[in-house]
Design a protein around this motif. Structure first.
Motif, mmCIF file in Angstrom:
data_model
loop_
_atom_site.group_PDB
_atom_site.id
_atom_site.type_symbol
_atom_site.label_atom_id
_atom_site.label_comp_id
_atom_site.label_asym_id
_atom_site.label_seq_id
_atom_site.Cartn_x
_atom_site.Cartn_y
_atom_site.Cartn_z
ATOM 1 N N UNK A 38 0.816 -1.197 0.000
ATOM 2 C CA UNK A 38 0.000 0.000 0.000
ATOM 3 C C UNK A 38 0.862 1.265 0.000
ATOM 4 N N UNK A 39 0.398 2.325 -0.669
ATOM 5 C CA UNK A 39 1.137 3.593 -0.611
ATOM 6 C C UNK A 39 1.133 4.137 0.802
ATOM 7 N N UNK A 40 2.188 4.828 1.154
ATOM 8 C CA UNK A 40 2.297 5.385 2.505
ATOM 9 C C UNK A 40 1.994 6.875 2.490
ATOM 10 N N UNK A 41 1.777 7.409 3.686
ATOM 11 C CA UNK A 41 1.366 8.805 3.807
ATOM 12 C C UNK A 41 2.370 9.597 4.647
ATOM 13 N N UNK A 42 3.651 9.285 4.446
ATOM 14 C CA UNK A 42 4.723 10.011 5.135
ATOM 15 C C UNK A 42 5.685 10.561 4.087
ATOM 16 N N UNK A 46 10.884 8.140 4.422
ATOM 17 C CA UNK A 46 10.496 7.753 5.774
ATOM 18 C C UNK A 46 9.790 6.406 5.778
ATOM 19 N N UNK A 47 9.800 5.770 6.934
ATOM 20 C CA UNK A 47 9.117 4.491 7.120
ATOM 21 C C UNK A 47 7.828 4.760 7.890
ATOM 22 N N UNK A 48 6.721 4.388 7.289
ATOM 23 C CA UNK A 48 5.420 4.611 7.921
ATOM 24 C C UNK A 48 5.080 3.450 8.857
ATOM 25 N N UNK A 49 4.589 3.799 10.040
ATOM 26 C CA UNK A 49 4.055 2.799 10.968
ATOM 27 C C UNK A 49 2.621 3.192 11.294
ATOM 28 N N UNK A 50 1.678 2.331 10.929
ATOM 29 C CA UNK A 50 0.264 2.566 11.228
ATOM 30 C C UNK A 50 -0.155 1.675 12.387
ATOM 31 N N UNK A 84 -8.006 5.062 13.483
ATOM 32 C CA UNK A 84 -9.099 4.448 14.248
ATOM 33 C C UNK A 84 -9.905 3.483 13.393
ATOM 34 N N UNK A 85 -10.268 2.345 13.987
ATOM 35 C CA UNK A 85 -11.157 1.410 13.306
ATOM 36 C C UNK A 85 -12.544 2.041 13.299
ATOM 37 N N UNK A 86 -13.165 2.128 12.126
ATOM 38 C CA UNK A 86 -14.332 2.996 11.980
ATOM 39 C C UNK A 86 -15.584 2.289 11.484
ATOM 40 N N UNK A 164 -8.604 2.600 4.494
ATOM 41 C CA UNK A 164 -7.291 2.111 4.918
ATOM 42 C C UNK A 164 -7.402 0.739 5.568
ATOM 43 N N UNK A 165 -8.404 0.564 6.412
ATOM 44 C CA UNK A 165 -8.596 -0.739 7.060
ATOM 45 C C UNK A 165 -8.855 -1.826 6.018
ATOM 46 N N UNK A 166 -9.637 -1.489 4.996
ATOM 47 C CA UNK A 166 -9.937 -2.465 3.946
ATOM 48 C C UNK A 166 -8.704 -2.781 3.106
#
Length: 211
Positions: A38-42, A46-50, A84-86, A164-166
């Motif tokens: 998945x594409x990251x949002x940083x 940088x290394x993204x941690x979700x 957040x899980x939504x 994002x969760x999906x």
């Protein structure tokens, strides 16, 4: 003699820990690979941690005391993001998260939210009216909170969290995903500190693979 035996025991334990940390990570045991990545949002490089979480999740509540100091010690090339899980009944708590975030008080009140849900149980985070009443009790401007909470912008953020969760194939929380590729597995962990130590190792692996 007892002191000597104790020292040998400690040394042996430290050697065991070093060997465990040096052992290569195994796909399917320590992590799973997202397909497709998945594409990251940083920022680039940088290394993204979700962390996919929910205020209403008891496991997330128990993880919180460990993850907060861990986040503060992350290297500068790591960008951490709470998601957040939504879905369904968790949508109001996701709206609460994003509203507090927009009001720039989420960091300050995060512990209070968890404590109010899981501690004294004074907050029903599945109910919009209860959430707004709780916010007013915490001294937040009731009208401002309500306007933001009900806004299209917050609804858009919630929809994005759902997407994002999906796309990250999230089936439960808490779940940590590193760099849009590596889903941290809980197969081998016995504590929340173990989970974060394993995440550190996967961050190192992601960094090495970037190079």
């Amino acid at each position: 003699m007892r002191i000597v035996k104790t020292l040998f025991a400690i040394i042996g334990f430290l050697v065991f820990l070093a060997a465990a940390n040096a052992a290569p990570l195994q796909k399917g045991e320590h992590y799973d690979l997202l397909s497709p990545p998945q594409p990251t949002d940083v920022a680039p490089g940088k290394i993204e941690v979700l962390e996919f979480f929910s205020y209403t999740c008891p496991h997330c509540y128990h993880l919180e005391p460990s993850i907060n100091p861990w986040i503060k010690k992350l290297p500068k090339d790591v960008g951490f993001i709470h998601v957040p899980f939504a879905g369904g009944q968790w949508a109001p708590s996701a709206k609460l998260f994003y509203t507090l975030d927009v009001m720039e008080v989420e960091d300050k009140l995060r512990g209070d939210v968890f404590a109010s849900i899981h501690g004294d149980k004074s907050l029903n985070a599945s109910n919009d009216t209860a959430i707004q009443a709780w916010a007013a009790k915490k001294g937040l401007d009731a009208k401002k909170f309500s306007d933001i909470y009900k806004s299209f912008a917050i609804q858009a953020k919630v929809q994005r969290a759902l997407q994002l969760a999906a796309s990250h194939k999230i089936e439960g929380v808490p779940t940590i995903v590193v760099d849009g590729r590596y889903v941290v597995l809980k197969n081998t962990i016995q504590s929340y500190d173990d989970l974060l130590a394993l995440t550190d190792q996967i961050i190192d692996m992601a960094r090495a693979n970037k190079k």
